[in-house]
Design an enzyme around this catalytic site. Structure first.
Site, PDB file in Angstrom:
ATOM      1  N   HIS A 193       0.810  -1.226   0.000  1.00  0.00           N
ATOM      2  CA  HIS A 193       0.000   0.000   0.000  1.00  0.00           C
ATOM      3  C   HIS A 193       0.843   1.275   0.000  1.00  0.00           C
ATOM      4  O   HIS A 193       0.333   2.350   0.317  1.00  0.00           O
ATOM      5  CB  HIS A 193      -0.957  -0.006   1.198  1.00  0.00           C
ATOM      6  N   GLU A 239      -8.615 -10.659  17.797  1.00  0.00           N
ATOM      7  CA  GLU A 239     -10.048 -10.696  17.487  1.00  0.00           C
ATOM      8  C   GLU A 239     -10.315 -11.653  16.322  1.00  0.00           C
ATOM      9  O   GLU A 239      -9.426 -11.888  15.500  1.00  0.00           O
ATOM     10  CB  GLU A 239     -10.533  -9.299  17.061  1.00  0.00           C
TER      11      GLU A 239
HETATM   12  P1  OAD Z   1      -7.390  -3.016  10.224  1.00  0.00           P
HETATM   13  O1  OAD Z   1      -7.424  -1.789  11.064  1.00  0.00           O
HETATM   14  O2  OAD Z   1      -8.522  -3.271   9.313  1.00  0.00           O
HETATM   15  O3  OAD Z   1      -7.290  -4.289  11.170  1.00  0.00           O
HETATM   16  C1  OAD Z   1      -6.389  -4.310  12.243  1.00  0.00           C
HETATM   17  C2  OAD Z   1      -6.433  -5.691  12.836  1.00  0.00           C
HETATM   18  O4  OAD Z   1      -5.413  -5.776  13.816  1.00  0.00           O
HETATM   19  C3  OAD Z   1      -7.750  -6.037  13.549  1.00  0.00           C
HETATM   20  O5  OAD Z   1      -8.217  -7.285  13.091  1.00  0.00           O
HETATM   21  C4  OAD Z   1      -7.350  -6.114  15.021  1.00  0.00           C
HETATM   22  O6  OAD Z   1      -8.071  -7.109  15.728  1.00  0.00           O
HETATM   23  C5  OAD Z   1      -5.885  -6.489  14.918  1.00  0.00           C
HETATM   24  N1  OAD Z   1      -5.063  -6.110  16.081  1.00  0.00           N
HETATM   25  C6  OAD Z   1      -5.236  -5.095  16.948  1.00  0.00           C
HETATM   26  N2  OAD Z   1      -4.253  -5.081  17.863  1.00  0.00           N
HETATM   27  C7  OAD Z   1      -3.422  -6.121  17.561  1.00  0.00           C
HETATM   28  C8  OAD Z   1      -2.226  -6.633  18.136  1.00  0.00           C
HETATM   29  N3  OAD Z   1      -1.666  -6.087  19.202  1.00  0.00           N
HETATM   30  N4  OAD Z   1      -1.658  -7.714  17.557  1.00  0.00           N
HETATM   31  C9  OAD Z   1      -2.217  -8.300  16.459  1.00  0.00           C
HETATM   32  N5  OAD Z   1      -3.344  -7.851  15.884  1.00  0.00           N
HETATM   33  C10 OAD Z   1      -3.949  -6.781  16.416  1.00  0.00           C
HETATM   34  O7  OAD Z   1      -6.001  -3.004   9.457  1.00  0.00           O
HETATM   35  P2  OAD Z   1      -5.601  -3.709   8.090  1.00  0.00           P
HETATM   36  O8  OAD Z   1      -6.150  -5.072   8.020  1.00  0.00           O
HETATM   37  O9  OAD Z   1      -4.157  -3.512   7.952  1.00  0.00           O
HETATM   38  O10 OAD Z   1      -5.449   0.409   3.359  1.00  0.00           O
HETATM   39  O11 OAD Z   1      -6.342  -2.801   7.055  1.00  0.00           O
HETATM   40  C11 OAD Z   1      -6.124  -3.041   5.709  1.00  0.00           C
HETATM   41  C12 OAD Z   1      -6.092  -1.760   4.959  1.00  0.00           C
HETATM   42  O12 OAD Z   1      -7.268  -1.011   5.219  1.00  0.00           O
HETATM   43  C13 OAD Z   1      -4.990  -0.810   5.343  1.00  0.00           C
HETATM   44  O13 OAD Z   1      -3.747  -1.130   4.742  1.00  0.00           O
HETATM   45  C14 OAD Z   1      -5.496   0.477   4.806  1.00  0.00           C
HETATM   46  C15 OAD Z   1      -6.901   0.386   5.331  1.00  0.00           C
HETATM   47  O14 OAD Z   1      -7.806   1.127   4.655  1.00  0.00           O
HETATM   48  C16 OAD Z   1      -5.192   1.492   2.636  1.00  0.00           C
HETATM   49  O15 OAD Z   1      -4.944   2.552   3.143  1.00  0.00           O
HETATM   50  C17 OAD Z   1      -5.208   1.240   1.178  1.00  0.00           C
END
Ligand code: OAD
Length: 233
Positions: free
Chosen positions: A113, A209
């Site tokens: 990204h 989660e």
């Molecule tokens: P999200 O914010 O959608 O998801 C974050 C995930 O991390 C959730 O499932 C949480 O449960 C988990 N989480 C939280 N704390 C954690 C920890 N300490 N250890 C492990 N996991 C934990 O983030 P992404 O999946 O990265 O795209 O989102 C994908 C994309 O959506 C991003 O790259 C961005 C966003 O829009 C763009 O900007 C194109």
């Protein structure tokens, strides 16, 4: 061929460094001045109000600049070193734009990204690294006078072709595929898990989660990345 280990990370791996995630239980922290990322991370939003979008990115750059890589980032860098020492191929595919994997010492990082610290000129297309926090003026301008944007992927835009090709190839050859800290709802990145599974990789998911990717996991580690990765290492 060398045994291949692939890792896909998302915002959750940086959560313990204090960087707000986009979704999940802690998503209240993701809101900035009552805007959701979906309202700001689009070409339309930038066209409408480049200053507003840049103020958000400038705030995010400030958060990241004050943060440090955490034990989860460091464990992945160590994992890469151990793979290299034992002749395994290791590739870290990340959806994150914060650069914390690089700062933790990871070397083979595929940034799906983009990168928060690179600016791209909308007029001449030149990209430059700029780590100033805050940026002044906002929105920033290229030497040619053109408006610059962050070199990140916005909603509705394609992923960078080279990075996507590399991530797909690595996912299709991985024997072990670790999925860490991603909600698994943003495609095409989340689709890499299915590519890996169909190619015969064993899948491990690390997340405190539930996510839609859990159904594809051979191993499910319900916990924070730093703790789980320290144990796995
Ligand atoms: P999200 O914010 O959608 O998801 C974050 C995930 O991390 C959730 O499932 C949480 O449960 C988990 N989480 C939280 N704390 C954690 C920890 N300490 N250890 C492990 N996991 C934990 O983030 P992404 O999946 O990265 O795209 O989102 C994908 C994309 O959506 C991003 O790259 C961005 C966003 O829009 C763009 O900007 C194109």
């Amino acid at each position: 061929m060398a045994e291949c280990v692939a890792v896909l990370t998302g915002a959750g791996i940086s959560a313990e460094s204090g960087i707000p995630t986009f979704r999940g239980q802690s998503d209240a922290g993701a809101l900035w001045r009552n805007y959701s990322p979906e309202q700001l991370a689009t070409p339309e939003a930038f066209e409408r109000d480049p200053r507003l979008v840049w103020e958000w990115y400038d705030w995010r750059r400030g958060c990241v600049a004050r943060a440090e890589p955490n034990a989860g980032h460091r464990a992945l860098a160590e994992f890469e070193r151990r793979c290299a020492a034992t002749g395994r191929r290791f590739t870290l595919i990340t959806q994150n734009v914060d650069g914390l994997h690089d700062r933790a010492g990871s070397r083979q990082v595929v940034k799906l990204h983009g990168d928060l610290w690179i600016l791209r000129c909308l007029s001449c297309g030149r990209e430059e690294r700029d780590e100033r926090v805050p940026l002044d003026p906002l929105p920033p301008r290229c030497d040619c006078g053109g408006l610059q944007r962050p070199a990140v992927v916005w909603f509705g835009e394609s992923l960078p072709a080279r990075e996507w090709a590399c991530a797909s190839e690595v996912s299709a050859t991985a024997r072990m595929f670790l999925v860490i800290g991603t909600s698994g709802v943003v495609y095409p990145a989340a689709g890499l898990v299915e590519i890996a599974r169909q190619s015969g990789a064993r899948i491990a998911v690390v997340n405190p989660e539930p996510t839609p990717l859990d159904a594809r996991a051979d191993w499910l580690f319900r916990g924070a990345a730093s703790e789980v990765l320290a144990r796995l290492l």
